[in-house]
Design a protein around this motif. Structure first.
Motif, PDB file in Angstrom:
ATOM      1  N   THR A  60      12.311   9.244  -5.640  1.00 19.47           N
ATOM      2  CA  THR A  60      12.417   8.789  -7.024  1.00 19.47           C
ATOM      3  C   THR A  60      12.426   7.270  -7.106  1.00 19.47           C
ATOM      4  O   THR A  60      11.749   6.669  -7.953  1.00 19.47           O
ATOM      5  CB  THR A  60      13.704   9.343  -7.663  1.00 19.47           C
ATOM      6  N   ARG A  61      13.169   6.632  -6.228  1.00 19.07           N
ATOM      7  CA  ARG A  61      13.304   5.182  -6.295  1.00 19.07           C
ATOM      8  C   ARG A  61      12.018   4.472  -5.880  1.00 19.07           C
ATOM      9  O   ARG A  61      11.714   3.389  -6.384  1.00 19.07           O
ATOM     10  CB  ARG A  61      14.475   4.737  -5.428  1.00 19.07           C
ATOM     11  N   LEU A  69       9.052   5.668  -6.561  1.00 20.78           N
ATOM     12  CA  LEU A  69       8.208   5.807  -7.749  1.00 20.78           C
ATOM     13  C   LEU A  69       8.628   4.835  -8.844  1.00 20.78           C
ATOM     14  O   LEU A  69       7.785   4.347  -9.605  1.00 20.78           O
ATOM     15  CB  LEU A  69       8.267   7.244  -8.268  1.00 20.78           C
ATOM     16  N   GLU A  70       9.917   4.546  -8.938  1.00 23.98           N
ATOM     17  CA  GLU A  70      10.384   3.578  -9.930  1.00 23.98           C
ATOM     18  C   GLU A  70       9.816   2.191  -9.654  1.00 23.98           C
ATOM     19  O   GLU A  70       9.574   1.411 -10.576  1.00 23.98           O
ATOM     20  CB  GLU A  70      11.911   3.529  -9.930  1.00 23.98           C
ATOM     21  N   LYS A  71       9.592   1.884  -8.389  1.00 20.06           N
ATOM     22  CA  LYS A  71       9.023   0.589  -8.022  1.00 20.06           C
ATOM     23  C   LYS A  71       7.496   0.579  -8.129  1.00 20.06           C
ATOM     24  O   LYS A  71       6.882  -0.491  -8.172  1.00 20.06           O
ATOM     25  CB  LYS A  71       9.433   0.225  -6.586  1.00 20.06           C
ATOM     26  N   LEU A  72       6.892   1.763  -8.151  1.00 19.80           N
ATOM     27  CA  LEU A  72       5.430   1.874  -8.190  1.00 19.80           C
ATOM     28  C   LEU A  72       5.005   2.842  -9.294  1.00 19.80           C
ATOM     29  O   LEU A  72       4.399   3.886  -9.026  1.00 19.80           O
ATOM     30  CB  LEU A  72       4.900   2.363  -6.840  1.00 19.80           C
ATOM     31  N   PRO A  73       5.310   2.537 -10.548  1.00 22.57           N
ATOM     32  CA  PRO A  73       5.018   3.496 -11.627  1.00 22.57           C
ATOM     33  C   PRO A  73       3.540   3.833 -11.771  1.00 22.57           C
ATOM     34  O   PRO A  73       3.195   4.922 -12.231  1.00 22.57           O
ATOM     35  CB  PRO A  73       5.554   2.779 -12.878  1.00 22.57           C
ATOM     36  N   ASP A  74       2.666   2.915 -11.363  1.00 22.16           N
ATOM     37  CA  ASP A  74       1.232   3.178 -11.483  1.00 22.16           C
ATOM     38  C   ASP A  74       0.714   4.110 -10.393  1.00 22.16           C
ATOM     39  O   ASP A  74      -0.437   4.562 -10.455  1.00 22.16           O
ATOM     40  CB  ASP A  74       0.448   1.864 -11.434  1.00 22.16           C
ATOM     41  N   VAL A 110       2.461   6.971  -9.462  1.00 20.70           N
ATOM     42  CA  VAL A 110       3.220   8.221  -9.551  1.00 20.70           C
ATOM     43  C   VAL A 110       2.344   9.428  -9.240  1.00 20.70           C
ATOM     44  O   VAL A 110       2.736  10.324  -8.477  1.00 20.70           O
ATOM     45  CB  VAL A 110       3.858   8.361 -10.951  1.00 20.70           C
ATOM     46  N   ARG A 111       1.150   9.469  -9.813  1.00 16.20           N
ATOM     47  CA  ARG A 111       0.280  10.627  -9.579  1.00 16.20           C
ATOM     48  C   ARG A 111      -0.185  10.715  -8.132  1.00 16.20           C
ATOM     49  O   ARG A 111      -0.426  11.806  -7.624  1.00 16.20           O
ATOM     50  CB  ARG A 111      -0.935  10.554 -10.502  1.00 16.20           C
ATOM     51  N   PRO A 156      11.073  13.679  -9.492  1.00 14.63           N
ATOM     52  CA  PRO A 156       9.724  14.088  -9.836  1.00 14.63           C
ATOM     53  C   PRO A 156       9.135  15.079  -8.860  1.00 14.63           C
ATOM     54  O   PRO A 156       8.146  15.711  -9.146  1.00 14.63           O
ATOM     55  CB  PRO A 156       8.939  12.769  -9.803  1.00 14.63           C
TER      56      PRO A 156
END
Length: 217
Positions: free
Chosen positions: A89-90, A92-97, A99-100, A202
């Motif tokens: 999760t953390r 993904l929080e640093k790399l929101p682009d 996520v997929r 996620p």
């Protein structure tokens, strides 16, 4: 041509032949040195590979040899799965682009070797959480071995059954890397070293390591 001159010419030619042979020998010695260095490096790399494999085998054997009760195993498994989910999760929080492109915990582990942004985010999350790569290796092996049979217990249930998970680990786990990994997992979840414990990460538990069957949290 005098005898003295003939002797001098013969000596000069002999010296040239000796010089050429010495040059050839020097070239051969240089090639031998290069070959020796290459073999030495290959031997060192092979030794490191064998040592790493031996450490991995030892870790797997240590996890398989654990003698916890079902309840104790479920409690430790719960800490492990929450830490792995939290790390995912953390990142993904640093790399929101991304996520997929990083749907699972293992996708982060797999892609960080070739993607600098993912690697930097991963290393940052580990540092913030007080974890090391060796801890992740130990926790991942624990997850793989026990995910098909263990169940997740919420924090309230864990406190009800076991007051001190740290004592449980230190008294039962003899393998150093495994013990340290489990202790740090407990610290991250119970003492808040991670920024937060995700409410619903996620990635589902089944997806954390896709090749392993798991029970949903």
């Amino acid at each position: 041509m005098s005898t003295e001159t003939t002797t001098l010419v013969s000596l000069t030619e002999a010296m040239k032949r000796v010089g050429h042979k010495l040059q050839a020998l020097e070239a051969q010695f240089r090639e031998l040195d290069i070959t020796k260095d290459n073999l030495t490096q290959k031997f060192k790399n092979h030794s490191k590979t064998l040592a790493s494999q031996a450490q991995q085998d030892e870790l797997w054997m240590a996890v398989l040899a654990l003698k916890f009760t079902s309840m104790e195993l479920n409690i430790l498994y719960s800490y492990v799965i929450e830490v792995l989910t939290c790390l995912h999760t953390r990142v993904l929080e640093k790399l929101p682009d991304l996520v997929r492109g990083l749907p699972t915990f293992t996708s982060v582990l797999r892609r960080k070797a070739k993607n600098q942004r993912i690697r930097v985010a991963w290393e940052s999350v580990l540092e913030e959480s007080g974890l090391q790569e060796g801890d992740i290796a130990a926790l991942s092996v624990f997850f793989i071995v026990h995910s098909s049979s263990a169940e997740h217990y919420a924090a309230t249930a864990r406190r009800m059954y076991v007051r001190d998970a740290t004592f449980l680990i230190t008294s039962m786990v003899k393998h150093c890397a495994l013990r340290e990994g489990l202790l740090r997992a407990v610290q991250v979840i119970d003492k808040g070293k991670a920024a937060r414990t995700p409410e619903a990460g996620p990635s589902s538990l089944k997806e954390l390591l896709p090749s392993v069957r798991n029970e949903p949290v």
